[in-house]
Design a protein around this motif. Structure first.
Motif, PDB file in Angstrom:
ATOM      1  N   VAL A 108     -20.395 -17.590 -44.389  1.00 36.70           N
ATOM      2  CA  VAL A 108     -20.490 -18.635 -45.414  1.00 36.70           C
ATOM      3  C   VAL A 108     -20.436 -20.001 -44.760  1.00 36.70           C
ATOM      4  O   VAL A 108     -19.409 -20.405 -44.219  1.00 36.70           O
ATOM      5  N   SER A 109     -21.563 -20.722 -44.812  1.00 37.59           N
ATOM      6  CA  SER A 109     -21.582 -22.052 -44.195  1.00 37.59           C
ATOM      7  C   SER A 109     -22.356 -23.002 -45.085  1.00 37.59           C
ATOM      8  O   SER A 109     -22.668 -22.680 -46.230  1.00 37.59           O
ATOM      9  N   GLY A 110     -22.662 -24.174 -44.543  1.00 39.18           N
ATOM     10  CA  GLY A 110     -23.427 -25.147 -45.313  1.00 39.18           C
ATOM     11  C   GLY A 110     -24.863 -24.696 -45.517  1.00 39.18           C
ATOM     12  O   GLY A 110     -25.530 -25.100 -46.469  1.00 39.18           O
ATOM     13  N   ALA A 120     -24.213 -14.900 -33.905  1.00 40.20           N
ATOM     14  CA  ALA A 120     -23.058 -15.518 -33.238  1.00 40.20           C
ATOM     15  C   ALA A 120     -21.880 -15.648 -34.197  1.00 40.20           C
ATOM     16  O   ALA A 120     -20.733 -15.406 -33.804  1.00 40.20           O
ATOM     17  N   HIS A 121     -22.127 -16.012 -35.459  1.00 39.67           N
ATOM     18  CA  HIS A 121     -21.018 -16.097 -36.423  1.00 39.67           C
ATOM     19  C   HIS A 121     -20.343 -14.726 -36.579  1.00 39.67           C
ATOM     20  O   HIS A 121     -19.139 -14.642 -36.786  1.00 39.67           O
ATOM     21  N   LEU A 122     -21.125 -13.642 -36.470  1.00 38.12           N
ATOM     22  CA  LEU A 122     -20.539 -12.298 -36.553  1.00 38.12           C
ATOM     23  C   LEU A 122     -19.621 -12.043 -35.357  1.00 38.12           C
ATOM     24  O   LEU A 122     -18.551 -11.459 -35.488  1.00 38.12           O
ATOM     25  N   THR A 182     -16.085 -22.403 -37.635  1.00 38.36           N
ATOM     26  CA  THR A 182     -17.101 -23.456 -37.653  1.00 38.36           C
ATOM     27  C   THR A 182     -17.935 -23.348 -36.375  1.00 38.36           C
ATOM     28  O   THR A 182     -17.575 -22.634 -35.444  1.00 38.36           O
ATOM     29  N   ASP A 183     -19.064 -24.055 -36.353  1.00 33.63           N
ATOM     30  CA  ASP A 183     -19.992 -23.917 -35.241  1.00 33.63           C
ATOM     31  C   ASP A 183     -19.316 -24.265 -33.913  1.00 33.63           C
ATOM     32  O   ASP A 183     -18.649 -25.289 -33.801  1.00 33.63           O
ATOM     33  N   ASN A 184     -19.506 -23.390 -32.926  1.00 35.11           N
ATOM     34  CA  ASN A 184     -18.872 -23.596 -31.611  1.00 35.11           C
ATOM     35  C   ASN A 184     -19.680 -22.885 -30.541  1.00 35.11           C
ATOM     36  O   ASN A 184     -20.535 -22.042 -30.837  1.00 35.11           O
ATOM     37  N   ASN A 216     -29.092 -15.902 -31.470  1.00 35.61           N
ATOM     38  CA  ASN A 216     -29.259 -16.101 -32.911  1.00 35.61           C
ATOM     39  C   ASN A 216     -27.940 -16.635 -33.488  1.00 35.61           C
ATOM     40  O   ASN A 216     -26.881 -16.033 -33.318  1.00 35.61           O
ATOM     41  N   HIS A 217     -28.011 -17.753 -34.198  1.00 35.53           N
ATOM     42  CA  HIS A 217     -26.816 -18.419 -34.731  1.00 35.53           C
ATOM     43  C   HIS A 217     -26.033 -17.509 -35.697  1.00 35.53           C
ATOM     44  O   HIS A 217     -24.801 -17.508 -35.709  1.00 35.53           O
ATOM     45  N   LEU A 218     -26.739 -16.748 -36.510  1.00 32.76           N
ATOM     46  CA  LEU A 218     -26.073 -15.892 -37.500  1.00 32.76           C
ATOM     47  C   LEU A 218     -25.356 -14.732 -36.817  1.00 32.76           C
ATOM     48  O   LEU A 218     -24.234 -14.380 -37.167  1.00 32.76           O
TER      49      LEU A 218
END
Ligand code: KG4
Ligand code: ZN
Length: 332
Positions: free
Chosen positions: A136-138, A115-117, A296-298, A111-113
């Motif tokens: 907080v992203s686009g 992953a940001h965590l 940022t996305d990675n 899950n992308h969200l």
């Protein structure tokens, strides 16, 4: 030692990384398509999917070479399977499944969200929950309390535009180009952030809103032709940051979380970083502000999350596809 390859293609970054034991980045390759989309003033999904197809092979190969490893040394292959653009997600998911099949390795859909965590763990491997995290992203703006691994509560989220979207729309209106966040961040340094008092929406509530702020900026510019664009940029940025920091601190207070963390592209904003650091210091907390590369996305955040998920849930079935509308799994 466990090595996981993580692949991220949910939006306009084609990325792959190798992470050791869910915490240590052995390699991280990110190919941004930002120039490709700039002339359209935003991400064009079909253009993104095609670019991912062209770039994915090289990006994965580079990530393996930079990590000094090869498919046979890996323990799992992971890809972001949502949320994101459907066609773009499928490129990464298909690549990961193909590699998993060829290498006889487990596949993990991430899950992308979530992953940001987990990017916070890459910045600070010794981190212990609970954490109050602002994503907080686009595409997303949410305040999440992470009570433990895999245990999340979304405390608040935007009811209209994402914070990055607000930066991009206002920047376009001010003629600053795309992506708007970095342009406003730069220009704001020359402006007076107290020059214009723009509205702070939803005071006292956990959710956020940026649509009214954007309209207020448009109206102000219309009413003050020839005014300082730097002052508008600085005052707009201050209104966004005020709202974000207030909600993050309120969530941390409520959850008694001793740590504040940031994730997503807007986490690169210099004023937001400064204000979160100040807020943490003022309330005796620690702040984790992952580097711009981790915000940022990675692929590294995908690999890190996959490592935790693999231990908790085991591999994802190869029959599972991508879900553009995937939500953060919450505890009930
Ligand atoms: O997380 P990200 O790379 O992609 C997704 O949206 O998933 O975030 C991109 C967003 C864009 O809206 C961009 O304008 C914003 O992050 N951004 C910034 C800054 N750098 C990137 N916003 C404010 N200040 C910045 N320095
Ligand atoms: Zn993202």
């Amino acid at each position: 030692m466990t090595l996981v390859l993580g692949i991220e293609t949910s939006c306009d970054e084609t990325a792959a990384a190798v992470v050791e034991d869910g915490r240590y980045v052995r390699s991280s390759v990110v190919s941004s398509q930002v120039d490709l989309h700039a002339r359209f003033g935003g991400v064009v999904p079909e253009v993104a999917s095609r670019a991912h197809v062209e770039l994915i092979g090289t990006v994965i190969a580079d990530a393996l070479v930079e990590a000094g490893t090869e498919l046979a040394d890996l323990d799992a292959v992971a890809a972001c399977h949502g949320p994101g653009l459907a066609g773009a997600l499928l490129v990464g998911v298909s690549a990961a499944k193909a590699l998993a099949l060829v290498g006889g390795l487990p596949y993990v859909g991430v899950n992308h969200l979530e992953a940001h965590l987990y990017a916070a763990w890459l910045a600070e491997p010794g981190l212990e929950p609970p954490l109050a995290v602002l994503i907080v992203s686009g595409g997303h703006t949410m305040v999440v309390v992470m009570e433990g691994h895999g245990r999340y509560r979304v405390v608040g989220q935007t009811v209209d535009d994402a914070a990055g979207e607000a930066f991009d729309k206002v920047a376009r209106h001010l003629g600053l180009g795309y992506p708007g966040g970095p342009a406003i961040d730069r220009l704001a340094r020359e402006g007076d952030r107290a020059a214009i008092r723009f509205p702070r929406a939803m005071a006292g509530e956990p959710d956020l809103s940026f649509a009214g702020l954007k309209t207020a900026v448009v109206n102000h510019v219309r009413g003050h032709p020839g005014g300082s664009v730097a002052d508008v940029a600085a005052s707009f940025q201050e209104a966004v940051v005020d709202q974000l920091v207030t909600k993050l601190v309120a969530a941390a207070d409520e959850a008694r979380a001793p740590v504040l963390a940031l994730g997503g592209g807007v986490a690169a904003n210099s004023r937001l970083r400064a204000r979160v650091a100040e807020a943490a210091a003022a309330s005796g907390r620690r702040a984790f502000l992952p580097s711009r590369e981790l915000c940022t996305d990675n692929g590294a955040m995908i690999a890190a999350t996959a490592w935790w998920r693999l231990r908790a849930d085991g591999p994802t079935s190869l029959g599972e596809g991508a879900d553009p509308n995937l939500r953060l799994p919450e505890i009930t």
